[in-house]
Motif scaffolding. Structure first.
Motif, PDB file in Angstrom:
ATOM      1  N   ARG A  77       0.828  -1.206   0.000  1.00 15.44           N
ATOM      2  CA  ARG A  77       0.000   0.000   0.000  1.00 15.44           C
ATOM      3  C   ARG A  77       0.865   1.261   0.000  1.00 15.44           C
ATOM      4  O   ARG A  77       0.495   2.281  -0.598  1.00 15.44           O
ATOM      5  N   ASN A  81       0.480   3.961  -2.887  1.00 14.98           N
ATOM      6  CA  ASN A  81       0.168   5.359  -2.619  1.00 14.98           C
ATOM      7  C   ASN A  81       1.142   6.300  -3.320  1.00 14.98           C
ATOM      8  O   ASN A  81       0.756   7.376  -3.790  1.00 14.98           O
ATOM      9  N   THR A 114      -9.036   4.725   3.781  1.00 18.97           N
ATOM     10  CA  THR A 114      -9.342   6.146   3.609  1.00 18.97           C
ATOM     11  C   THR A 114      -8.163   6.909   3.015  1.00 18.97           C
ATOM     12  O   THR A 114      -8.345   7.786   2.163  1.00 18.97           O
ATOM     13  N   ASN A 115      -6.935   6.612   3.463  1.00 16.63           N
ATOM     14  CA  ASN A 115      -5.785   7.361   2.942  1.00 16.63           C
ATOM     15  C   ASN A 115      -5.591   7.123   1.449  1.00 16.63           C
ATOM     16  O   ASN A 115      -5.151   8.013   0.720  1.00 16.63           O
ATOM     17  N   LYS A 116      -5.950   5.925   0.993  1.00 20.74           N
ATOM     18  CA  LYS A 116      -5.860   5.630  -0.450  1.00 20.74           C
ATOM     19  C   LYS A 116      -6.921   6.416  -1.217  1.00 20.74           C
ATOM     20  O   LYS A 116      -6.651   6.934  -2.313  1.00 20.74           O
ATOM     21  N   ARG A 118      -8.230   9.312  -0.300  1.00 24.16           N
ATOM     22  CA  ARG A 118      -7.796  10.711  -0.290  1.00 24.16           C
ATOM     23  C   ARG A 118      -6.686  10.952  -1.306  1.00 24.16           C
ATOM     24  O   ARG A 118      -6.705  11.941  -2.049  1.00 24.16           O
ATOM     25  N   THR A 119      -5.688  10.054  -1.314  1.00 19.54           N
ATOM     26  CA  THR A 119      -4.570  10.207  -2.242  1.00 19.54           C
ATOM     27  C   THR A 119      -5.057  10.200  -3.681  1.00 19.54           C
ATOM     28  O   THR A 119      -4.627  11.010  -4.506  1.00 19.54           O
ATOM     29  N   ARG A 122      -7.122  13.434  -4.478  1.00 17.05           N
ATOM     30  CA  ARG A 122      -6.243  14.611  -4.512  1.00 17.05           C
ATOM     31  C   ARG A 122      -5.396  14.608  -5.784  1.00 17.05           C
ATOM     32  O   ARG A 122      -5.209  15.656  -6.426  1.00 17.05           O
ATOM     33  N   ASP A 127     -10.874  15.914  -5.171  1.00 14.16           N
ATOM     34  CA  ASP A 127     -11.068  15.876  -3.725  1.00 14.16           C
ATOM     35  C   ASP A 127     -12.037  16.939  -3.212  1.00 14.16           C
ATOM     36  O   ASP A 127     -12.839  16.670  -2.306  1.00 14.16           O
ATOM     37  N   SER A 136     -14.903   4.409   3.885  1.00 17.17           N
ATOM     38  CA  SER A 136     -14.001   3.281   3.653  1.00 17.17           C
ATOM     39  C   SER A 136     -14.497   2.045   4.375  1.00 17.17           C
ATOM     40  O   SER A 136     -14.946   2.104   5.533  1.00 17.17           O
TER      41      SER A 136
END
Length: 224
Positions: A77, A81, A114-116, A118-119, A122, A127, A136
């Motif tokens: 991951r 990312n 969630t971080n994936k 957002r990335t 963005r 976003d 998520s």
């Protein structure tokens, strides 16, 4: 007329991340002795949870050391990312469709972390359209095809399931949204090899989405 909420899948629906994900999965899984090619993800496992894929490959080819799986997924991951931040592009037509539909409440519902999400949003400039309306499976602890993730998203958005339209490219996502009682639009970009489940509306391009949403709202207005 009842209010309407649009719930979008992320990978393969809004952003073209699946080729990058499939490539990183192949590298990681082969490193622990599980035969896997990037084409296997697109052909068989699209939209599935990583641990589900691992379990199925272990069933076919034998188990791997469980202690290796967590650092393996973490490294995969992290690599993904980085590639998402630098190489990712939107699905064709997604930016244009979202610009037309921007006045409708909308959220993102994904089996990914969630971080994936957002990335990915963005990196593709999407976003700001969704703000904090990111849902998520890792936060809800409920993965598609279980309908619970879509139901969780609807509740958090403040809408009944019947007032939500889910847009998803994967069969597991379509099945989840149908089971949740939502109107479902299947972005079927591979109509020659993939059949849209009964009860879902098929489109082959995100450019078609605004027209379909317009027809749904008109039909709702007439029914009321």
């Amino acid at each position: 007329m009842r209010p309407l909420c649009l719930l979008f899948d992320c990978d393969g629906t809004l952003v073209d991340s699946e080729p990058l994900l499939a490539d990183e999965m192949a590298t990681s899984l082969n490193a622990v002795g599980l035969p896997f090619q990037a084409s296997d993800y697109i052909g068989e496992f699209r939209g599935a949870r990583f641990r589900h894929i691992v379990a199925e490959l272990e069933r076919r080819h034998g188990s791997v050391d469980a202690q290796r799986l967590e650092p393996l997924e973490r490294e995969m991951r992290a690599n993904l990312n980085h590639r998402l931040a630098t190489d990712l592009t939107p699905i064709e037509g997604a930016t244009e469709a979202l610009a037309v539909l921007a006045s409708i409440p909308m959220g993102v519902v994904s089996n990914g972390p969630t971080n994936k999400i957002r990335t990915s949003l963005r990196a593709t400039g999407l976003d700001e359209l969704f703000g904090e309306h990111l849902f998520s499976a890792y936060d809800a602890q409920c993965w598609k095809p279980d309908p619970g993730l879509y139901l969780h998203a609807a509740r958090q958005m403040g809408f009944a399931a019947a007032d939500c339209v889910a847009i998803d490219d994967s069969l597991v996502g379509v099945q989840a949204a149908l089971a949740a009682g939502m109107t479902v639009i299947h972005l079927n970009r591979f109509p020659d090899v993939e059949e849209t489940p009964e009860g879902a509306i098929a489109i082959t391009s995100m450019f078609q989405l605004p027209t379909v949403i317009s027809r749904l709202t008109q039909a709702q207005a007439m029914a009321n």
